[in-house]
Design a protein around this motif. Structure first.
Motif, PDB file in Angstrom:
ATOM      1  N   ILE A   1       0.548  57.256  85.738  1.00 65.66           N
ATOM      2  CA  ILE A   1       0.304  55.839  85.503  1.00 65.66           C
ATOM      3  C   ILE A   1       1.610  55.123  85.147  1.00 65.66           C
ATOM      4  CG2 ILE A   1      -0.826  54.201  83.908  1.00 65.66           C
ATOM      5  CD1 ILE A   1      -2.887  55.568  85.645  1.00 65.66           C
ATOM      6  N   VAL A   2       1.803  53.958  85.750  1.00 68.01           N
ATOM      7  CA  VAL A   2       2.868  53.064  85.288  1.00 68.01           C
ATOM      8  C   VAL A   2       2.156  51.955  84.503  1.00 68.01           C
ATOM      9  CG1 VAL A   2       4.708  51.488  85.971  1.00 68.01           C
ATOM     10  CG2 VAL A   2       4.297  53.565  87.298  1.00 68.01           C
ATOM     11  N   PHE A   3       2.501  51.812  83.244  1.00 65.32           N
ATOM     12  CA  PHE A   3       1.832  50.803  82.417  1.00 65.32           C
ATOM     13  C   PHE A   3       2.603  49.490  82.528  1.00 65.32           C
ATOM     14  CE2 PHE A   3       1.007  48.266  78.713  1.00 65.32           C
ATOM     15  CZ  PHE A   3      -0.358  48.414  78.506  1.00 65.32           C
ATOM     16  N   GLN A   4       1.899  48.451  82.958  1.00 62.83           N
ATOM     17  CA  GLN A   4       2.585  47.164  83.074  1.00 62.83           C
ATOM     18  C   GLN A   4       2.374  46.318  81.815  1.00 62.83           C
ATOM     19  OE1 GLN A   4       1.449  43.707  85.811  1.00 62.83           O
ATOM     20  NE2 GLN A   4       3.347  44.388  86.765  1.00 62.83           N
ATOM     21  N   ILE A   5       3.477  45.778  81.307  1.00 63.49           N
ATOM     22  CA  ILE A   5       3.394  44.867  80.161  1.00 63.49           C
ATOM     23  C   ILE A   5       3.463  43.447  80.714  1.00 63.49           C
ATOM     24  CG2 ILE A   5       4.416  44.209  77.944  1.00 63.49           C
ATOM     25  CD1 ILE A   5       5.744  46.979  77.844  1.00 63.49           C
ATOM     26  N   GLY A   6       2.307  42.805  80.793  1.00 64.14           N
ATOM     27  CA  GLY A   6       2.263  41.432  81.306  1.00 64.14           C
ATOM     28  C   GLY A   6       2.665  40.447  80.214  1.00 64.14           C
ATOM     29  N   THR A   7       2.696  39.186  80.583  1.00 66.42           N
ATOM     30  CA  THR A   7       3.188  38.196  79.617  1.00 66.42           C
ATOM     31  C   THR A   7       2.232  38.010  78.446  1.00 66.42           C
ATOM     32  OG1 THR A   7       2.200  36.473  80.981  1.00 66.42           O
ATOM     33  CG2 THR A   7       4.535  36.913  81.326  1.00 66.42           C
ATOM     34  N   ALA A   8       0.937  38.355  78.627  1.00 67.22           N
ATOM     35  CA  ALA A   8       0.005  38.285  77.491  1.00 67.22           C
ATOM     36  C   ALA A   8       0.018  39.598  76.708  1.00 67.22           C
ATOM     37  CB  ALA A   8      -1.403  37.989  77.984  1.00 67.22           C
ATOM     38  N   LYS A   9       0.712  40.573  77.226  1.00 66.26           N
ATOM     39  CA  LYS A   9       0.878  41.895  76.595  1.00 66.26           C
ATOM     40  C   LYS A   9      -0.465  42.575  76.321  1.00 66.26           C
ATOM     41  CE  LYS A   9       5.388  40.647  74.674  1.00 66.26           C
ATOM     42  NZ  LYS A   9       5.553  39.274  75.138  1.00 66.26           N
ATOM     43  N   TYR A  10      -1.408  42.381  77.244  1.00 65.92           N
ATOM     44  CA  TYR A  10      -2.727  43.015  77.072  1.00 65.92           C
ATOM     45  C   TYR A  10      -2.556  44.520  76.894  1.00 65.92           C
ATOM     46  CZ  TYR A  10      -4.786  38.667  78.794  1.00 65.92           C
ATOM     47  OH  TYR A  10      -5.164  37.360  78.965  1.00 65.92           O
TER      48      TYR A  10
ATOM     49  N   SER B   1      -9.128  34.411  81.594  1.00 60.22           N
ATOM     50  CA  SER B   1      -8.023  35.129  80.944  1.00 60.22           C
ATOM     51  C   SER B   1      -6.719  34.621  81.554  1.00 60.22           C
ATOM     52  CB  SER B   1      -8.223  36.620  81.213  1.00 60.22           C
ATOM     53  OG  SER B   1      -7.124  37.357  80.796  1.00 60.22           O
ATOM     54  N   ILE B   2      -6.050  33.730  80.841  1.00 61.33           N
ATOM     55  CA  ILE B   2      -4.831  33.104  81.369  1.00 61.33           C
ATOM     56  C   ILE B   2      -3.644  33.575  80.522  1.00 61.33           C
ATOM     57  CG2 ILE B   2      -3.719  30.892  81.965  1.00 61.33           C
ATOM     58  CD1 ILE B   2      -6.406  30.912  83.279  1.00 61.33           C
ATOM     59  N   SER B   3      -2.690  34.237  81.155  1.00 60.87           N
ATOM     60  CA  SER B   3      -1.517  34.692  80.389  1.00 60.87           C
ATOM     61  C   SER B   3      -0.435  33.615  80.435  1.00 60.87           C
ATOM     62  CB  SER B   3      -0.933  35.967  80.966  1.00 60.87           C
ATOM     63  OG  SER B   3      -1.872  36.682  81.683  1.00 60.87           O
ATOM     64  N   PRO B   4       0.464  33.599  79.421  1.00 58.14           N
ATOM     65  CA  PRO B   4       1.563  32.621  79.449  1.00 58.14           C
ATOM     66  C   PRO B   4       2.418  32.806  80.699  1.00 58.14           C
ATOM     67  CG  PRO B   4       1.642  33.988  77.455  1.00 58.14           C
ATOM     68  CD  PRO B   4       0.530  34.516  78.300  1.00 58.14           C
ATOM     69  N   ASN B   5       3.136  31.764  81.080  1.00 54.37           N
ATOM     70  CA  ASN B   5       3.902  31.901  82.333  1.00 54.37           C
ATOM     71  C   ASN B   5       5.241  32.623  82.163  1.00 54.37           C
ATOM     72  OD1 ASN B   5       4.889  29.731  81.006  1.00 54.37           O
ATOM     73  ND2 ASN B   5       5.235  28.489  82.835  1.00 54.37           N
ATOM     74  N   ARG B   6       5.582  33.005  80.934  1.00 54.10           N
ATOM     75  CA  ARG B   6       6.636  34.004  80.747  1.00 54.10           C
ATOM     76  C   ARG B   6       6.413  34.682  79.401  1.00 54.10           C
ATOM     77  NH1 ARG B   6      10.358  32.594  76.875  1.00 54.10           N
ATOM     78  NH2 ARG B   6      10.907  30.403  76.723  1.00 54.10           N
ATOM     79  N   HIS B   7       7.126  35.800  79.198  1.00 54.29           N
ATOM     80  CA  HIS B   7       7.064  36.438  77.884  1.00 54.29           C
ATOM     81  C   HIS B   7       7.689  35.463  76.891  1.00 54.29           C
ATOM     82  CE1 HIS B   7       5.833  40.545  78.975  1.00 54.29           C
ATOM     83  NE2 HIS B   7       6.440  40.286  80.112  1.00 54.29           N
TER      84      HIS B   7
ATOM     85  N   ASP C   1      -0.330  42.791  69.215  1.00 56.82           N
ATOM     86  CA  ASP C   1      -0.963  42.781  67.893  1.00 56.82           C
ATOM     87  C   ASP C   1      -1.920  41.587  67.813  1.00 56.82           C
ATOM     88  OD1 ASP C   1       0.516  40.495  67.466  1.00 56.82           O
ATOM     89  OD2 ASP C   1       2.031  41.458  66.216  1.00 56.82           O
ATOM     90  N   GLU C   2      -2.458  41.341  66.622  1.00 53.63           N
ATOM     91  CA  GLU C   2      -3.473  40.279  66.496  1.00 53.63           C
ATOM     92  C   GLU C   2      -2.901  38.883  66.753  1.00 53.63           C
ATOM     93  OE1 GLU C   2      -2.191  41.409  62.280  1.00 53.63           O
ATOM     94  OE2 GLU C   2      -2.440  42.361  64.229  1.00 53.63           O
ATOM     95  N   HIS C   3      -1.543  38.755  66.727  1.00 53.26           N
ATOM     96  CA  HIS C   3      -0.947  37.433  67.014  1.00 53.26           C
ATOM     97  C   HIS C   3      -0.454  37.335  68.464  1.00 53.26           C
ATOM     98  CE1 HIS C   3      -1.177  36.998  62.731  1.00 53.26           C
ATOM     99  NE2 HIS C   3      -0.394  38.047  62.553  1.00 53.26           N
ATOM    100  N   GLY C   4      -0.698  38.363  69.227  1.00 55.36           N
ATOM    101  CA  GLY C   4      -0.266  38.334  70.636  1.00 55.36           C
ATOM    102  C   GLY C   4       1.161  38.823  70.835  1.00 55.36           C
ATOM    103  N   ASN C   5       1.783  39.356  69.770  1.00 54.75           N
ATOM    104  CA  ASN C   5       3.150  39.868  69.924  1.00 54.75           C
ATOM    105  C   ASN C   5       3.131  41.353  70.305  1.00 54.75           C
ATOM    106  OD1 ASN C   5       4.258  37.401  69.062  1.00 54.75           O
ATOM    107  ND2 ASN C   5       3.819  37.978  66.924  1.00 54.75           N
ATOM    108  N   LEU C   6       4.259  41.794  70.882  1.00 58.33           N
ATOM    109  CA  LEU C   6       4.361  43.205  71.286  1.00 58.33           C
ATOM    110  C   LEU C   6       4.253  44.092  70.047  1.00 58.33           C
ATOM    111  CD1 LEU C   6       4.917  45.037  73.744  1.00 58.33           C
ATOM    112  CD2 LEU C   6       7.343  44.879  73.206  1.00 58.33           C
TER     113      LEU C   6
END
Ligand SMILES: Cc1cc2nc3c(=O)[nH]c(=O)nc-3n(C[C@H](O)[C@H](O)[C@H](O)COP(=O)(O)O)c2cc1C
Length: 503
Positions: free
Chosen positions: A201-210, A273-279, A214-219
């Protein structure tokens, strides 16, 4: 008239009378229905065609909807449709069933079309007994605690569980294991369905970091560690952008956000489910290198990024920054996506007009890496309509180490290009969470098709490479492929990109 005939007529008469009454009643209903439609059409103000042409105006809409299907089945020629024509799709459907991919009589391809790839066959091709196995490539060797060695030329590109259905994810996971290729999770996080087939598996870290937020949406370092603890997770890919929607985050329509998906992503059921347009924490090449350093340090696994190229100045800046920090700071890989890449849902303007196609961006990025002596350090993965052996072979010639495909694997799963990925009504069960439609997708059966597709691609690229006189596909270079120009004649790729040391 005999008695028996009279008897039959007597018996039938009441039935005939009932039938004729029913028919008249039916006609009455139709007339009433048309009258209602007529009154509704002429009194509404939103649609000019229906107001001016009540009732018959509806045929325009019915026919233009049906036209989509009629064109595909009856009218479109083998090389005509977009994004993929019938010949391309048919190759995959046959390959995935492990059927012969030979065709008869002669090529139906227009070989003078600009951009057509023509490989330079060698007068003395490689004999079967001289051929070599595909060379595996190690990613992150010497720079990560757990480097990853991969062999397959083609691998499964990022597609999230969410964009894809559960049985589709299960089939890809099993199929990737059978074929010994990797499977990229996409930006929706890691589910048990990704893991159950046993694939790399390659794990992708998207801009929403699903999956790693953490609970604030940070990595979250802790979540990263948890994901990296799975042996099956071999690499981490930070997604900057994808070809279909550069500058726009992931879009999963609300009706595709089921309870299961909401739980994995940490969002509300039924909400888009809309992720930010960048990290939010990556706004420069220095931020990007910082994030790569952090993810690699925590996970110990190769870490790179995915992007579609708009221009190349920032890649130059990235290389200069790497040179300043030291070669260890480099991403272990870069995934270059094509401007015409696919997705589940994206605005047409971004799909059509933002981001460079791979034919331009791949050789350019490879050249920049070479000029900064980073080509060996940074492995290059690429994607964008490279779904048939010719596209994969071209990418290897241009300088890629690996090819990723999303839609190629969707076709292997049975996709019929009905263009409904954003509607939750996919007729083949691949991109829908409607369980009735999913019934048609048997993960076990489709896993075999996924594996066959990989096997046939790797084999067919081998055949091209032997025809070009090299022992295995990774020996292909730019001098082996020509591209047709505007004058209808072809030019060798090493002459089109003379800066490369490859040729
Ligand atoms: C249904 C679907 C979902 C996708 N989801 C993602 C995603 O989550 N992250 C990402 O980086 N790219 C995503 N992509 C883009 C693909 O990974 C790939 O880059 C692109 O489609 C080009 O490859 P292709 O021409 O072989 O399809 C998605 C594509 C499709 C068709």
């Amino acid at each position: 008239m005999s008695d028996s005939v009279t008897h039959v007529i007597d018996m039938a008469t009441p039935w005939l009378s009932i039938l004729s009454d029913a028919f008249l009643f039916f006609i009455g209903l139709v007339v009433l229905f048309l009258a209602i439609v007529f009154i509704r059409d002429v009194t509404q103000t939103k649609d000019a065609v229906l107001r001016n042409y009540p009732v018959i105006g509806h045929f325009r809409y019915i026919l233009s909807t049906l036209g989509e299907f009629f064109r595909q089945y009856f009218f479109a020629m083998d090389r005509e449709e977009m994004p993929f024509n019938r010949a391309e799709r048919e190759w995959i459907h046959r390959a995935s069933k492990d059927k012969s991919v030979n065709i008869a009589f002669g090529s139906t391809k227009n070989l003078s079309q600009v951009g057509t790839m023509i490989f330079e066959n060698c007068p003395f091709p490689t004999l079967d007994e001289e051929a070599a196995e595909i060379r595996p490539i190690s990613i992150g060797e010497g720079y990560c605690d757990t480097p990853y060695t991969a062999k397959s030329l083609i691998n499964i590109s990022a597609m999230s569980f969410g964009a894809l259905s559960r049985p589709a994810v299960q089939a890809l996971s099993k199929g990737a294991r059978m074929a010994d290729c990797w499977y990229n999770t996409g930006e929706g996080g890691l589910s048990s369905f990704h893991l159950e087939g046993g694939a790399d598996i390659v794990f992708q870290i998207g801009t929403a970091k699903y999956g790693v937020r953490d609970e604030h949406g940070n990595l979250s370092d802790e979540k990263l560690r948890e994901i990296a603890a799975h042996d099956q997770v071999k690499m981490f890919e930070i997604k900057l952008s994808q070809g279909a929607k550069p500058g726009k985050g992931g879009i999963l329509p609300g009706d595709k956000v089921t309870e299961e998906i909401a739980k994995i992503r940490g969002i509300e059921v039924g909400e888009p489910s809309i992720s930010p347009n960048r990290h939010l924490d990556v706004n420069s090449v220095t931020d990007l290198l910082d994030m790569i350093f952090r993810v690699r340090a925590i996970t110990g696994k190769p870490t790179g990024f995915k992007s579609v190229m708009g221009g190349f100045q920032w890649i130059e800046e990235l290389c200069l920054e790497i040179t300043k920090r030291g070669i260890a700071s480099a991403p272990d890989f870069i995934t270059i996506d094509s401007g015409d890449g696919g997705t589940g849902a994206a605005p047409m303007t971004l799909m059509d007009h933002v981001g460079l196609p791979i034919k331009e961006s791949l050789p350019a990025v490879v050249d920049i890496l070479e000029q900064h002596s980073l080509r060996n350090r940074i492995k290059v993965i690429t994607s964008g309509k490279l779904i048939n052996p010719v596209g994969v072979a071209w990418a290897l010639c241009a300088g890629a180490d690996f090819v990723n495909s999303a839609r190629g694997f969707m076709f292997a799963l049975g996709c019929i290009q009905s263009l409904k990925c954003n509607k939750n009504t996919c007729p083949t069960g691949i991109t829908t969470h409607n369980t009735r439609l999913q019934r048609g997708l048997n993960p076990q059966d489709k896993a075999v098709k996924v594996a066959n597709y990989v096997k046939q691609i790797n084999h067919a690229v081998g055949v091209i490479s032997h025809s070009c006189g090299v022992r295995e596909p990774r020996e292909l270079q730019r001098k082996h492929v020509r591209l047709v120009q505007h004058n209808g004649l072809s030019t060798r790729m090493d002459q089109l990109y003379p800066k490369s040391k490859q040729s």
